[in-house]
Design an enzyme around this catalytic site. Structure first.
Site, PDB file in Angstrom:
ATOM      1  N   GLU A 163       0.859  -1.180   0.000  1.00 17.08           N
ATOM      2  CA  GLU A 163       0.000   0.000   0.000  1.00 17.08           C
ATOM      3  C   GLU A 163       0.896   1.230   0.000  1.00 17.08           C
ATOM      4  O   GLU A 163       1.947   1.213   0.640  1.00 17.08           O
ATOM      5  CB  GLU A 163      -0.887   0.064   1.247  1.00 17.08           C
ATOM      6  CG  GLU A 163      -2.139  -0.766   1.179  1.00 17.08           C
ATOM      7  CD  GLU A 163      -1.968  -2.108   1.881  1.00 17.08           C
ATOM      8  OE1 GLU A 163      -1.014  -2.227   2.675  1.00 17.08           O
ATOM      9  OE2 GLU A 163      -2.758  -3.023   1.622  1.00 17.08           O
TER      10      GLU A 163
ATOM     11  N   TYR B 182       8.304   2.100  -6.897  1.00 20.33           N
ATOM     12  CA  TYR B 182       7.507   0.884  -7.120  1.00 20.33           C
ATOM     13  C   TYR B 182       7.175   0.711  -8.607  1.00 20.33           C
ATOM     14  O   TYR B 182       7.261  -0.396  -9.139  1.00 20.33           O
ATOM     15  CB  TYR B 182       6.221   0.927  -6.292  1.00 20.33           C
ATOM     16  CG  TYR B 182       6.452   1.067  -4.796  1.00 20.33           C
ATOM     17  CD1 TYR B 182       7.552   0.462  -4.181  1.00 20.33           C
ATOM     18  CD2 TYR B 182       5.588   1.797  -3.989  1.00 20.33           C
ATOM     19  CE1 TYR B 182       7.773   0.589  -2.813  1.00 20.33           C
ATOM     20  CE2 TYR B 182       5.794   1.919  -2.621  1.00 20.33           C
ATOM     21  CZ  TYR B 182       6.891   1.323  -2.049  1.00 20.33           C
ATOM     22  OH  TYR B 182       7.105   1.445  -0.696  1.00 20.33           O
TER      23      TYR B 182
HETATM   24  C1  LIG Z   1      10.907   5.635  -1.132  1.00 18.95           C
HETATM   25  C2  LIG Z   1      12.370   5.417  -0.699  1.00 18.95           C
HETATM   26  C3  LIG Z   1      12.462   4.089   0.058  1.00 18.95           C
HETATM   27  C4  LIG Z   1      13.260   5.347  -1.964  1.00 18.95           C
HETATM   28  O1  LIG Z   1      14.579   5.031  -1.557  1.00 18.95           O
HETATM   29  P1  LIG Z   1      15.870   5.520  -2.379  1.00 18.95           P
HETATM   30  O2  LIG Z   1      17.056   4.797  -1.839  1.00 18.95           O
HETATM   31  O3  LIG Z   1      15.914   7.004  -2.373  1.00 18.95           O
HETATM   32  O4  LIG Z   1      15.490   4.991  -3.840  1.00 18.95           O
HETATM   33  P2  LIG Z   1      16.492   4.751  -5.067  1.00 18.95           P
HETATM   34  O5  LIG Z   1      17.687   5.637  -4.947  1.00 18.95           O
HETATM   35  O6  LIG Z   1      16.708   3.278  -5.191  1.00 18.95           O
HETATM   36  O7  LIG Z   1      15.587   5.273  -6.274  1.00 18.95           O
HETATM   37  C5  LIG Z   1      15.090   4.412  -7.271  1.00 18.95           C
HETATM   38  C6  LIG Z   1      14.133   5.184  -8.161  1.00 18.95           C
HETATM   39  O8  LIG Z   1      12.961   5.562  -7.423  1.00 18.95           O
HETATM   40  C7  LIG Z   1      12.534   6.876  -7.877  1.00 18.95           C
HETATM   41  N1  LIG Z   1      12.740   7.867  -6.786  1.00 18.95           N
HETATM   42  C8  LIG Z   1      13.356   7.670  -5.591  1.00 18.95           C
HETATM   43  N2  LIG Z   1      13.325   8.820  -4.874  1.00 18.95           N
HETATM   44  C9  LIG Z   1      12.686   9.726  -5.631  1.00 18.95           C
HETATM   45  C10 LIG Z   1      12.336  11.101  -5.436  1.00 18.95           C
HETATM   46  N3  LIG Z   1      12.654  11.754  -4.300  1.00 18.95           N
HETATM   47  N4  LIG Z   1      11.657  11.733  -6.420  1.00 18.95           N
HETATM   48  C11 LIG Z   1      11.316  11.080  -7.562  1.00 18.95           C
HETATM   49  N5  LIG Z   1      11.643   9.790  -7.827  1.00 18.95           N
HETATM   50  C12 LIG Z   1      12.303   9.120  -6.855  1.00 18.95           C
HETATM   51  C13 LIG Z   1      13.405   7.209  -9.050  1.00 18.95           C
HETATM   52  O9  LIG Z   1      12.809   6.630 -10.199  1.00 18.95           O
HETATM   53  C14 LIG Z   1      14.690   6.492  -8.669  1.00 18.95           C
HETATM   54  O10 LIG Z   1      15.536   6.237  -9.764  1.00 18.95           O
HETATM   55  P3  LIG Z   1      16.593   7.388 -10.235  1.00 18.95           P
HETATM   56  O11 LIG Z   1      17.302   7.867  -8.993  1.00 18.95           O
HETATM   57  O12 LIG Z   1      17.480   6.645 -11.181  1.00 18.95           O
HETATM   58  O13 LIG Z   1      15.756   8.456 -10.887  1.00 18.95           O
HETATM   59  C15 LIG Z   1      12.893   6.613   0.161  1.00 18.95           C
HETATM   60  O14 LIG Z   1      12.587   7.828  -0.510  1.00 18.95           O
HETATM   61  C16 LIG Z   1      12.325   6.664   1.556  1.00 18.95           C
HETATM   62  O15 LIG Z   1      12.814   5.991   2.472  1.00 18.95           O
HETATM   63  N6  LIG Z   1      11.283   7.493   1.763  1.00 18.95           N
HETATM   64  C17 LIG Z   1      10.703   7.687   3.094  1.00 18.95           C
HETATM   65  C18 LIG Z   1       9.990   6.463   3.577  1.00 18.95           C
HETATM   66  C19 LIG Z   1       8.874   6.041   2.632  1.00 18.95           C
HETATM   67  O16 LIG Z   1       8.098   6.843   2.140  1.00 18.95           O
HETATM   68  N7  LIG Z   1       8.794   4.720   2.376  1.00 18.95           N
HETATM   69  C20 LIG Z   1       7.804   4.157   1.484  1.00 18.95           C
HETATM   70  C21 LIG Z   1       6.486   3.994   2.102  1.00 18.95           C
HETATM   71  S1  LIG Z   1       6.529   2.902   3.521  1.00 18.95           S
END
Ligand SMILES: CC(C)(COP(=O)(O)OP(=O)(O)OC[C@H]1O[C@@H](n2cnc3c(N)ncnc32)[C@H](O)[C@@H]1OP(=O)(O)O)[C@@H](O)C(=O)NCCC(=O)NCCS
Length: 151
Positions: free
Chosen positions: A105, A117
């Protein structure tokens, strides 16, 4: 070359996790939520990047279904591919335990998570009305997403 090591989440990790949780989420899980997840035997992981805690995740496995309950990357470590590595690790664990489908979700307002995702092939399969608490005592719908896991 940098190293990413996964280990089962332990009570000793919870101070760091709870601090991060408060920083990362408007409506964070409490320490009690993590303690319950550990007690329930949920698949719960901490990823260390070059020795430093960097990410954590909690997944529920039921029969052939995996449900992502939490995935979080520390603020200073985001956008370096660690969320992707974490998700891939969860897919591997889920397959090892016999899961064929992966559900989660997500808040429609959580653009970074949605982008992560979608990039992994998740598709929206439903909506849960007023699932999440939101600012001002409001509620926000959840998008339900699903991915078929390769065998
Ligand atoms: C969502 C989350 C886990 C992503 O982790 P991350 O290590 O930054 O992700 P990645 O570096 O592997 O990014 C992979 C892809 O996701 C997308 N993405 C990640 N962060 C993004 C951002 N801030 N804005 C837009 N796209 C994003 C992009 O497509 C990215 O690829 P790219 O960097 O080549 O463009 C992180 O932002 C997070 O911990 N957020 C807070 C907690 C949360 O909301 N968790 C999910 C719900 S429980």
């Amino acid at each position: 070359m940098s190293q990413n090591i996964f280990a089962p989440m332990a009570h000793a990790d919870l101070d760091w996790i709870v601090d991060n949780e408060r920083e990362l989420h408007a409506f964070p899980w409490t320490r009690g939520n993590f303690v319950d997840a550990l007690a329930s035997g949920y698949s719960s992981w901490v990823m260390r990047h070059d020795g430093e805690p960097a990410a954590y995740a909690v997944m529920l496995l039921v029969l052939d279904e995996a449900h992502l309950l939490n995935i979080s990357v520390a603020k200073t470590m985001q956008r370096r591919g660690l969320g992707t590595i974490c998700l891939d690790y969860l897919f591997k664990q889920a397959r090892l335990r016999g899961a064929t489908q992966f559900f989660l979700e997500v808040r429609p307002s959580n653009a970074p998570a949605l982008a992560l995702y979608r990039r992994h092939g998740f598709v929206v399969v439903g909506r849960r009305k007023r699932y999440y608490p939101a600012a001002g005592g409001e509620r926000e719908d959840a998008q339900v997403m699903r991915l078929e896991l390769d065998r």
